[in-house]
Design an enzyme around this catalytic site. Structure first.
Site, PDB file in Angstrom:
ATOM      1  N   ARG A  53       0.868  -1.181   0.000  1.00 23.32           N
ATOM      2  CA  ARG A  53       0.000   0.000   0.000  1.00 23.32           C
ATOM      3  C   ARG A  53       0.903   1.228   0.000  1.00 23.32           C
ATOM      4  O   ARG A  53       2.117   1.109   0.040  1.00 23.32           O
ATOM      5  CB  ARG A  53      -1.001   0.007   1.175  1.00 23.32           C
ATOM      6  CG  ARG A  53      -0.648  -0.712   2.415  1.00 23.32           C
ATOM      7  CD  ARG A  53       0.312  -0.026   3.365  1.00 23.32           C
ATOM      8  NE  ARG A  53       0.100   1.379   3.496  1.00 23.32           N
ATOM      9  CZ  ARG A  53       1.058   2.251   3.706  1.00 23.32           C
ATOM     10  NH1 ARG A  53       2.316   1.853   3.804  1.00 23.32           N
ATOM     11  NH2 ARG A  53       0.826   3.539   3.806  1.00 23.32           N
ATOM     12  N   GLY A  54       0.270   2.410  -0.031  1.00 22.30           N
ATOM     13  CA  GLY A  54       1.039   3.627  -0.227  1.00 22.30           C
ATOM     14  C   GLY A  54       1.120   3.883  -1.730  1.00 22.30           C
ATOM     15  O   GLY A  54       1.428   2.966  -2.505  1.00 22.30           O
ATOM     16  N   ARG A  90      -7.752  -0.209  -6.507  1.00 18.24           N
ATOM     17  CA  ARG A  90      -7.907   0.926  -5.590  1.00 18.24           C
ATOM     18  C   ARG A  90      -8.017   2.198  -6.433  1.00 18.24           C
ATOM     19  O   ARG A  90      -7.177   2.443  -7.299  1.00 18.24           O
ATOM     20  CB  ARG A  90      -6.720   1.015  -4.622  1.00 18.24           C
ATOM     21  CG  ARG A  90      -6.603  -0.205  -3.712  1.00 18.24           C
ATOM     22  CD  ARG A  90      -5.650   0.043  -2.559  1.00 18.24           C
ATOM     23  NE  ARG A  90      -6.215   0.982  -1.592  1.00 18.24           N
ATOM     24  CZ  ARG A  90      -5.529   1.454  -0.548  1.00 18.24           C
ATOM     25  NH1 ARG A  90      -4.270   1.091  -0.354  1.00 18.24           N
ATOM     26  NH2 ARG A  90      -6.095   2.293   0.295  1.00 18.24           N
ATOM     27  N   GLN A 201      -2.028   2.576  10.012  1.00 19.47           N
ATOM     28  CA  GLN A 201      -0.743   2.569   9.302  1.00 19.47           C
ATOM     29  C   GLN A 201       0.332   3.330  10.088  1.00 19.47           C
ATOM     30  O   GLN A 201       1.513   3.021   9.975  1.00 19.47           O
ATOM     31  CB  GLN A 201      -0.891   3.224   7.916  1.00 19.47           C
ATOM     32  CG  GLN A 201      -1.695   2.416   6.930  1.00 19.47           C
ATOM     33  CD  GLN A 201      -3.143   2.864   6.896  1.00 19.47           C
ATOM     34  OE1 GLN A 201      -3.695   3.281   7.909  1.00 19.47           O
ATOM     35  NE2 GLN A 201      -3.778   2.763   5.749  1.00 19.47           N
ATOM     36  N   ASP A 242      -1.756  10.754  -2.039  1.00 19.14           N
ATOM     37  CA  ASP A 242      -2.185   9.745  -3.012  1.00 19.14           C
ATOM     38  C   ASP A 242      -2.511  10.370  -4.356  1.00 19.14           C
ATOM     39  O   ASP A 242      -2.521   9.689  -5.381  1.00 19.14           O
ATOM     40  CB  ASP A 242      -3.388   8.974  -2.476  1.00 19.14           C
ATOM     41  CG  ASP A 242      -2.928   8.067  -1.357  1.00 19.14           C
ATOM     42  OD1 ASP A 242      -2.773   8.576  -0.229  1.00 19.14           O
ATOM     43  OD2 ASP A 242      -2.655   6.884  -1.613  1.00 19.14           O
TER      44      ASP A 242
HETATM   45  O1  MRU Z   1      -4.487   3.342   2.306  1.00 16.53           O
HETATM   46  P1  MRU Z   1      -3.013   3.482   2.196  1.00 16.53           P
HETATM   47  O2  MRU Z   1      -2.258   2.910   3.357  1.00 16.53           O
HETATM   48  O3  MRU Z   1      -2.478   2.990   0.877  1.00 16.53           O
HETATM   49  O4  MRU Z   1      -2.782   5.039   2.236  1.00 16.53           O
HETATM   50  C1  MRU Z   1      -1.477   5.549   2.174  1.00 16.53           C
HETATM   51  C2  MRU Z   1      -1.409   7.011   2.321  1.00 16.53           C
HETATM   52  O5  MRU Z   1      -2.397   7.684   2.465  1.00 16.53           O
HETATM   53  C3  MRU Z   1      -0.052   7.613   2.199  1.00 16.53           C
HETATM   54  O6  MRU Z   1       0.055   8.744   3.002  1.00 16.53           O
HETATM   55  C4  MRU Z   1       0.157   8.035   0.743  1.00 16.53           C
HETATM   56  O7  MRU Z   1      -0.067   6.963  -0.117  1.00 16.53           O
HETATM   57  C5  MRU Z   1       1.493   8.564   0.528  1.00 16.53           C
HETATM   58  S1  MRU Z   1       2.655   7.267   0.359  1.00 16.53           S
HETATM   59  C6  MRU Z   1       4.196   7.837   0.160  1.00 16.53           C
END
Ligand code: MRU
Length: 358
Positions: A53-54, A90, A201, A242
Protein backbone atom coordinates in the site's frame (compact mmCIF):
# COMPACT_ATOMS: atom_id res chain seq x y z
CA UNK A 1 16.27 0.99 4.19
CA UNK A 2 17.49 -1.31 6.89
CA UNK A 3 15.69 -4.00 8.85
CA UNK A 4 17.82 -5.35 11.65
CA UNK A 5 20.86 -4.02 9.81
CA UNK A 6 20.02 -5.54 6.38
CA UNK A 7 19.05 -3.48 3.32
CA UNK A 8 15.55 -4.10 1.95
CA UNK A 9 13.19 -2.74 -0.63
CA UNK A 10 9.44 -3.32 -0.39
CA UNK A 11 9.15 -5.11 -3.76
CA UNK A 12 11.55 -7.03 -6.01
CA UNK A 13 11.75 -9.71 -8.71
CA UNK A 14 12.21 -13.12 -7.12
CA UNK A 15 15.63 -14.80 -7.31
CA UNK A 16 14.30 -17.44 -9.73
CA UNK A 17 13.06 -14.63 -12.01
CA UNK A 18 9.53 -16.04 -12.23
CA UNK A 19 7.63 -14.04 -9.64
CA UNK A 20 7.55 -10.87 -7.58
CA UNK A 21 8.14 -10.71 -3.84
CA UNK A 22 6.86 -8.13 -1.41
CA UNK A 23 6.97 -7.41 2.29
CA UNK A 24 3.44 -8.24 3.48
CA UNK A 25 2.39 -5.09 5.35
CA UNK A 26 -0.75 -6.67 6.78
CA UNK A 27 1.51 -8.69 9.13
CA UNK A 28 3.55 -5.78 10.50
CA UNK A 29 4.59 -4.74 13.08
CA UNK A 30 4.48 -8.05 14.88
CA UNK A 31 5.47 -10.43 12.09
CA UNK A 32 7.84 -9.83 9.21
CA UNK A 33 6.65 -11.89 6.23
CA UNK A 34 7.54 -11.94 2.54
CA UNK A 35 4.82 -12.91 0.03
CA UNK A 36 5.46 -14.35 -3.39
CA UNK A 37 3.14 -13.00 -6.10
CA UNK A 38 2.97 -15.33 -9.09
CA UNK A 39 -0.15 -14.33 -10.97
CA UNK A 40 -2.07 -11.25 -12.00
CA UNK A 41 -4.69 -12.22 -9.42
CA UNK A 42 -2.01 -12.37 -6.70
CA UNK A 43 -0.86 -8.85 -7.58
CA UNK A 44 -4.40 -7.45 -7.70
CA UNK A 45 -5.21 -9.07 -4.36
CA UNK A 46 -1.99 -7.75 -2.76
CA UNK A 47 -2.96 -4.20 -3.72
CA UNK A 48 -6.62 -4.49 -2.74
CA UNK A 49 -5.97 -6.21 0.59
CA UNK A 50 -3.16 -3.73 1.32
CA UNK A 51 -0.37 -6.28 1.58
CA UNK A 52 1.30 -3.53 -0.41
CA UNK A 53 0.00 0.00 0.00
CA UNK A 54 1.04 3.63 -0.23
CA UNK A 55 0.65 5.42 -3.55
CA UNK A 56 4.16 4.91 -5.04
CA UNK A 57 4.29 1.25 -3.98
CA UNK A 58 0.81 0.64 -5.39
CA UNK A 59 2.18 1.99 -8.70
CA UNK A 60 5.24 -0.27 -8.55
CA UNK A 61 3.11 -3.30 -7.65
CA UNK A 62 0.74 -2.54 -10.54
CA UNK A 63 3.69 -2.38 -12.95
CA UNK A 64 4.84 -5.81 -11.80
CA UNK A 65 1.21 -6.97 -11.89
CA UNK A 66 1.22 -6.15 -15.62
CA UNK A 67 4.26 -8.39 -16.02
CA UNK A 68 2.57 -11.26 -14.18
CA UNK A 69 -0.52 -10.76 -16.36
CA UNK A 70 1.63 -10.97 -19.49
CA UNK A 71 3.11 -14.25 -18.30
CA UNK A 72 -0.43 -15.63 -18.43
CA UNK A 73 -1.43 -14.01 -21.70
CA UNK A 74 0.78 -11.71 -23.77
CA UNK A 75 -1.54 -10.69 -26.62
CA UNK A 76 -3.39 -7.33 -26.78
CA UNK A 77 -6.48 -8.70 -25.05
CA UNK A 78 -4.31 -10.05 -22.22
CA UNK A 79 -2.64 -6.68 -21.76
CA UNK A 80 -5.99 -4.91 -21.64
CA UNK A 81 -7.38 -7.45 -19.19
CA UNK A 82 -4.40 -7.04 -16.86
CA UNK A 83 -4.70 -3.24 -17.02
CA UNK A 84 -8.42 -3.36 -16.19
CA UNK A 85 -7.97 -5.82 -13.32
CA UNK A 86 -5.25 -3.71 -11.70
CA UNK A 87 -7.02 -0.39 -12.24
CA UNK A 88 -10.07 -1.79 -10.45
CA UNK A 89 -8.16 -2.50 -7.22
CA UNK A 90 -7.91 0.93 -5.59
CA UNK A 91 -9.28 4.14 -7.08
CA UNK A 92 -7.58 7.02 -5.28
CA UNK A 93 -3.79 6.73 -5.66
CA UNK A 94 -3.12 8.08 -9.15
CA UNK A 95 0.26 6.32 -9.23
CA UNK A 96 -1.63 3.12 -10.08
CA UNK A 97 -3.11 4.57 -13.28
CA UNK A 98 0.21 6.28 -14.08
CA UNK A 99 2.16 3.01 -13.81
CA UNK A 100 -0.37 0.94 -15.78
CA UNK A 101 -0.51 3.54 -18.57
CA UNK A 102 3.27 3.70 -18.73
CA UNK A 103 3.48 -0.08 -19.05
CA UNK A 104 0.81 -0.07 -21.77
CA UNK A 105 2.60 2.66 -23.71
CA UNK A 106 5.83 0.70 -23.74
CA UNK A 107 4.30 -2.74 -24.36
CA UNK A 108 1.46 -2.17 -26.80
CA UNK A 109 3.69 -1.38 -29.82
CA UNK A 110 5.69 -4.61 -29.32
CA UNK A 111 4.81 -8.01 -30.78
CA UNK A 112 3.33 -10.28 -28.08
CA UNK A 113 6.40 -12.55 -27.97
CA UNK A 114 8.75 -9.65 -27.23
CA UNK A 115 6.71 -8.16 -24.43
CA UNK A 116 7.68 -10.05 -21.31
CA UNK A 117 11.36 -9.18 -20.98
CA UNK A 118 10.64 -5.54 -21.79
CA UNK A 119 7.89 -5.55 -19.17
CA UNK A 120 10.23 -6.89 -16.47
CA UNK A 121 12.75 -4.16 -17.37
CA UNK A 122 10.15 -1.38 -17.39
CA UNK A 123 8.73 -2.41 -14.01
CA UNK A 124 12.24 -2.49 -12.57
CA UNK A 125 12.87 1.01 -13.98
CA UNK A 126 9.69 2.30 -12.36
CA UNK A 127 10.99 0.96 -9.05
CA UNK A 128 14.49 2.42 -9.46
CA UNK A 129 13.05 5.77 -10.49
CA UNK A 130 10.80 5.80 -7.44
CA UNK A 131 13.83 5.35 -5.21
CA UNK A 132 15.64 8.21 -6.96
CA UNK A 133 12.61 10.55 -6.75
CA UNK A 134 12.22 9.88 -3.04
CA UNK A 135 15.92 10.38 -2.39
CA UNK A 136 15.67 13.77 -4.09
CA UNK A 137 12.58 14.65 -2.02
CA UNK A 138 14.61 13.71 1.04
CA UNK A 139 17.36 16.13 0.01
CA UNK A 140 14.97 19.07 -0.45
CA UNK A 141 13.18 18.25 2.80
CA UNK A 142 16.50 18.03 4.60
CA UNK A 143 17.28 21.61 3.54
CA UNK A 144 13.90 22.70 4.93
CA UNK A 145 14.43 20.95 8.25
CA UNK A 146 18.04 22.21 8.54
CA UNK A 147 16.85 25.76 8.01
CA UNK A 148 14.22 25.39 10.71
CA UNK A 149 16.72 23.83 13.10
CA UNK A 150 19.21 26.68 12.53
CA UNK A 151 16.43 29.16 13.28
CA UNK A 152 15.13 27.58 16.48
CA UNK A 153 18.26 25.77 17.72
CA UNK A 154 15.96 23.32 19.47
CA UNK A 155 15.20 19.68 18.62
CA UNK A 156 12.50 19.56 15.96
CA UNK A 157 9.10 17.97 16.45
CA UNK A 158 7.55 16.80 13.18
CA UNK A 159 4.05 15.36 12.97
CA UNK A 160 3.10 12.88 10.26
CA UNK A 161 -0.11 11.07 9.37
CA UNK A 162 -0.53 7.53 8.00
CA UNK A 163 2.56 5.89 6.57
CA UNK A 164 4.44 7.76 3.88
CA UNK A 165 7.73 6.13 4.75
CA UNK A 166 9.78 3.60 2.85
CA UNK A 167 7.08 0.97 3.30
CA UNK A 168 4.75 3.13 1.21
CA UNK A 169 7.25 3.40 -1.62
CA UNK A 170 9.95 1.18 -3.09
CA UNK A 171 12.49 2.77 -0.74
CA UNK A 172 13.09 5.93 1.34
CA UNK A 173 9.49 7.09 1.52
CA UNK A 174 8.15 10.51 0.69
CA UNK A 175 7.18 12.31 3.93
CA UNK A 176 9.72 10.31 5.93
CA UNK A 177 12.61 10.72 3.47
CA UNK A 178 13.42 14.23 4.81
CA UNK A 179 13.19 12.88 8.34
CA UNK A 180 15.62 10.04 7.64
CA UNK A 181 17.99 12.43 5.89
CA UNK A 182 17.81 14.95 8.76
CA UNK A 183 18.28 12.25 11.38
CA UNK A 184 21.27 10.83 9.50
CA UNK A 185 22.72 14.37 9.25
CA UNK A 186 22.61 14.69 13.02
CA UNK A 187 19.69 17.11 13.34
CA UNK A 188 17.95 16.29 16.61
CA UNK A 189 14.34 15.48 15.89
CA UNK A 190 11.33 13.62 17.17
CA UNK A 191 8.31 12.44 15.20
CA UNK A 192 4.70 12.53 16.38
CA UNK A 193 3.10 9.54 14.66
CA UNK A 194 -0.69 9.68 14.19
CA UNK A 195 -2.02 6.17 14.79
CA UNK A 196 -4.23 6.57 11.66
CA UNK A 197 -7.42 4.68 12.28
CA UNK A 198 -8.96 2.58 10.95
CA UNK A 199 -6.02 0.60 9.52
CA UNK A 200 -3.44 2.05 11.92
CA UNK A 201 -0.74 2.57 9.30
CA UNK A 202 0.91 5.10 11.64
CA UNK A 203 0.94 2.92 14.75
CA UNK A 204 1.79 -0.30 12.90
CA UNK A 205 4.01 0.80 10.02
CA UNK A 206 5.43 4.30 10.56
CA UNK A 207 6.34 3.57 14.17
CA UNK A 208 7.90 0.27 13.11
CA UNK A 209 10.06 1.70 10.36
CA UNK A 210 11.14 4.75 12.39
CA UNK A 211 12.08 2.34 15.17
CA UNK A 212 14.13 0.21 12.78
CA UNK A 213 16.08 3.32 11.80
CA UNK A 214 16.43 4.54 15.39
CA UNK A 215 14.44 7.76 14.89
CA UNK A 216 12.83 8.98 18.16
CA UNK A 217 9.06 8.95 17.83
CA UNK A 218 5.83 8.85 19.82
CA UNK A 219 2.55 7.36 18.62
CA UNK A 220 -0.47 9.54 19.37
CA UNK A 221 -4.19 9.04 18.99
CA UNK A 222 -5.42 10.66 15.79
CA UNK A 223 -7.24 13.34 17.73
CA UNK A 224 -4.18 14.54 19.70
CA UNK A 225 -2.47 16.56 16.97
CA UNK A 226 -4.51 19.77 17.36
CA UNK A 227 -3.85 19.89 21.08
CA UNK A 228 -0.10 19.39 20.57
CA UNK A 229 -0.03 22.18 17.98
CA UNK A 230 -1.85 24.58 20.34
CA UNK A 231 0.85 23.95 22.92
CA UNK A 232 3.80 24.56 20.58
CA UNK A 233 4.81 20.91 20.44
CA UNK A 234 4.76 20.59 16.66
CA UNK A 235 7.23 22.54 14.48
CA UNK A 236 6.12 21.13 11.15
CA UNK A 237 3.65 18.68 9.64
CA UNK A 238 4.85 16.54 6.73
CA UNK A 239 2.48 14.10 5.03
CA UNK A 240 2.52 12.10 1.82
CA UNK A 241 -0.20 12.11 -0.83
CA UNK A 242 -2.19 9.75 -3.01
CA UNK A 243 -3.08 12.38 -5.56
CA UNK A 244 -2.29 16.07 -5.86
CA UNK A 245 -4.12 18.34 -8.27
CA UNK A 246 -2.50 20.73 -10.72
CA UNK A 247 -3.23 23.58 -8.30
CA UNK A 248 -1.94 21.82 -5.19
CA UNK A 249 -4.98 20.27 -3.47
CA UNK A 250 -3.61 17.29 -1.54
CA UNK A 251 -5.52 14.02 -1.27
CA UNK A 252 -4.13 11.77 1.44
CA UNK A 253 -5.22 9.32 4.13
CA UNK A 254 -8.46 10.20 5.89
CA UNK A 255 -7.76 12.63 8.74
CA UNK A 256 -5.06 14.60 6.93
CA UNK A 257 -7.47 17.48 6.30
CA UNK A 258 -8.17 17.87 10.03
CA UNK A 259 -4.42 18.05 10.70
CA UNK A 260 -4.05 20.71 8.02
CA UNK A 261 -6.87 22.77 9.57
CA UNK A 262 -5.25 22.56 12.99
CA UNK A 263 -1.85 23.42 11.53
CA UNK A 264 -3.30 26.44 9.71
CA UNK A 265 -5.03 27.69 12.87
CA UNK A 266 -1.79 27.36 14.84
CA UNK A 267 0.57 28.69 12.13
CA UNK A 268 2.39 25.38 11.94
CA UNK A 269 3.87 24.83 8.46
CA UNK A 270 2.10 22.01 6.62
CA UNK A 271 4.00 20.25 3.82
CA UNK A 272 3.12 17.39 1.50
CA UNK A 273 6.00 15.35 0.09
CA UNK A 274 5.02 14.30 -3.43
CA UNK A 275 6.90 12.58 -6.26
CA UNK A 276 5.68 13.75 -9.68
CA UNK A 277 3.83 10.49 -10.55
CA UNK A 278 1.43 11.43 -7.71
CA UNK A 279 0.40 14.67 -9.43
CA UNK A 280 -2.76 14.46 -11.53
CA UNK A 281 -2.35 17.31 -14.01
CA UNK A 282 -5.83 16.73 -15.38
CA UNK A 283 -7.61 17.69 -12.17
CA UNK A 284 -8.09 21.13 -10.68
CA UNK A 285 -10.71 20.75 -7.95
CA UNK A 286 -9.52 18.00 -5.63
CA UNK A 287 -12.58 17.95 -3.38
CA UNK A 288 -14.99 17.36 -6.26
CA UNK A 289 -12.89 15.47 -8.78
CA UNK A 290 -10.74 12.98 -6.89
CA UNK A 291 -12.42 9.58 -6.44
CA UNK A 292 -12.36 8.69 -2.74
CA UNK A 293 -12.09 5.00 -1.95
CA UNK A 294 -14.81 3.65 0.33
CA UNK A 295 -13.39 0.64 2.10
CA UNK A 296 -15.14 -2.13 3.98
CA UNK A 297 -16.84 -0.92 7.17
CA UNK A 298 -15.37 -3.93 8.95
CA UNK A 299 -12.05 -2.08 8.99
CA UNK A 300 -13.66 0.43 11.36
CA UNK A 301 -15.38 -2.22 13.45
CA UNK A 302 -12.46 -4.61 13.85
CA UNK A 303 -9.02 -3.80 15.22
CA UNK A 304 -6.19 -6.27 14.86
CA UNK A 305 -3.27 -6.66 17.23
CA UNK A 306 -1.55 -8.97 19.66
CA UNK A 307 -2.65 -10.28 23.00
CA UNK A 308 -0.35 -10.19 26.01
CA UNK A 309 0.68 -13.78 25.36
CA UNK A 310 1.83 -12.78 21.86
CA UNK A 311 -0.98 -14.42 19.92
CA UNK A 312 -2.51 -12.42 17.07
CA UNK A 313 -6.13 -11.40 17.56
CA UNK A 314 -8.91 -9.27 16.12
CA UNK A 315 -11.40 -7.49 18.35
CA UNK A 316 -14.66 -5.79 17.47
CA UNK A 317 -15.01 -2.31 19.04
CA UNK A 318 -18.59 -1.54 17.94
CA UNK A 319 -21.85 -2.31 19.67
CA UNK A 320 -23.88 -4.93 17.85
CA UNK A 321 -26.12 -3.25 15.30
CA UNK A 322 -24.14 0.00 14.87
CA UNK A 323 -23.38 0.93 11.30
CA UNK A 324 -19.88 2.06 10.30
CA UNK A 325 -18.56 3.97 7.28
CA UNK A 326 -15.03 3.98 5.97
CA UNK A 327 -14.03 6.75 3.54
CA UNK A 328 -10.31 6.10 3.16
CA UNK A 329 -8.99 9.48 1.98
CA UNK A 330 -9.74 13.18 2.22
CA UNK A 331 -8.66 16.28 0.36
CA UNK A 332 -6.78 19.18 1.91
CA UNK A 333 -7.41 22.32 -0.16
CA UNK A 334 -4.28 24.07 -1.43
CA UNK A 335 -4.95 27.13 0.72
CA UNK A 336 -4.05 25.10 3.81
CA UNK A 337 -0.81 23.74 2.31
CA UNK A 338 2.42 25.65 2.96
CA UNK A 339 4.43 23.83 0.34
CA UNK A 340 4.82 20.71 -1.76
CA UNK A 341 8.16 18.95 -1.57
CA UNK A 342 8.84 17.36 -4.95
CA UNK A 343 11.91 15.80 -6.50
CA UNK A 344 12.58 19.13 -8.21
CA UNK A 345 12.35 21.31 -5.13
CA UNK A 346 9.73 22.86 -2.89
CA UNK A 347 6.85 24.71 -4.51
CA UNK A 348 3.97 26.72 -3.15
CA UNK A 349 0.85 24.77 -4.21
CA UNK A 350 -0.15 27.33 -6.86
CA UNK A 351 3.43 27.26 -8.28
CA UNK A 352 3.47 23.51 -8.86
CA UNK A 353 2.87 23.96 -12.59
CA UNK A 354 5.79 26.37 -12.88
CA UNK A 355 8.05 23.74 -11.33
CA UNK A 356 6.81 21.16 -13.89
CA UNK A 357 6.38 23.10 -17.15
CA UNK A 358 6.85 19.81 -19.01
O1 MRU B 1 -4.49 3.34 2.31
P1 MRU B 1 -3.01 3.48 2.20
O2 MRU B 1 -2.26 2.91 3.36
O3 MRU B 1 -2.48 2.99 0.88
O4 MRU B 1 -2.78 5.04 2.24
C1 MRU B 1 -1.48 5.55 2.17
C2 MRU B 1 -1.41 7.01 2.32
O5 MRU B 1 -2.40 7.68 2.47
C3 MRU B 1 -0.05 7.61 2.20
O6 MRU B 1 0.06 8.74 3.00
C4 MRU B 1 0.16 8.04 0.74
O7 MRU B 1 -0.07 6.96 -0.12
C5 MRU B 1 1.49 8.56 0.53
S1 MRU B 1 2.66 7.27 0.36
C6 MRU B 1 4.20 7.84 0.16
Amino acid sequence: MKIRGDLWRTIWRSADGLAVEVIDQTCLPHTFAVRRLQTLADAAYAIKAMQVRGAPLIGAAAAYGMVLGLRERSDDAGLEEAAQALMATRPTAVNLRWAVQRMLQVLQPLPAAARIETAWREAASICDEDVALNQAIGGHGLALLSELYLKTGAPLNVLTHCNAGWLATVDWGTALAPIYRAFDAGIPLHVWVDETRPRNQGASLTAWELGQHGVPHTVIADNAGGHLMQHGEVDMVIVGADRVTAVGDVCNKIGTYLKALAAFDNRVPFYAAVPSPTIDWGIIDGVREIPIEERDANEVAWVQGRMENGDACRVNVLPAGSAAANPAFDVTPARLVTGIITERGIAAPHALRTMFPD
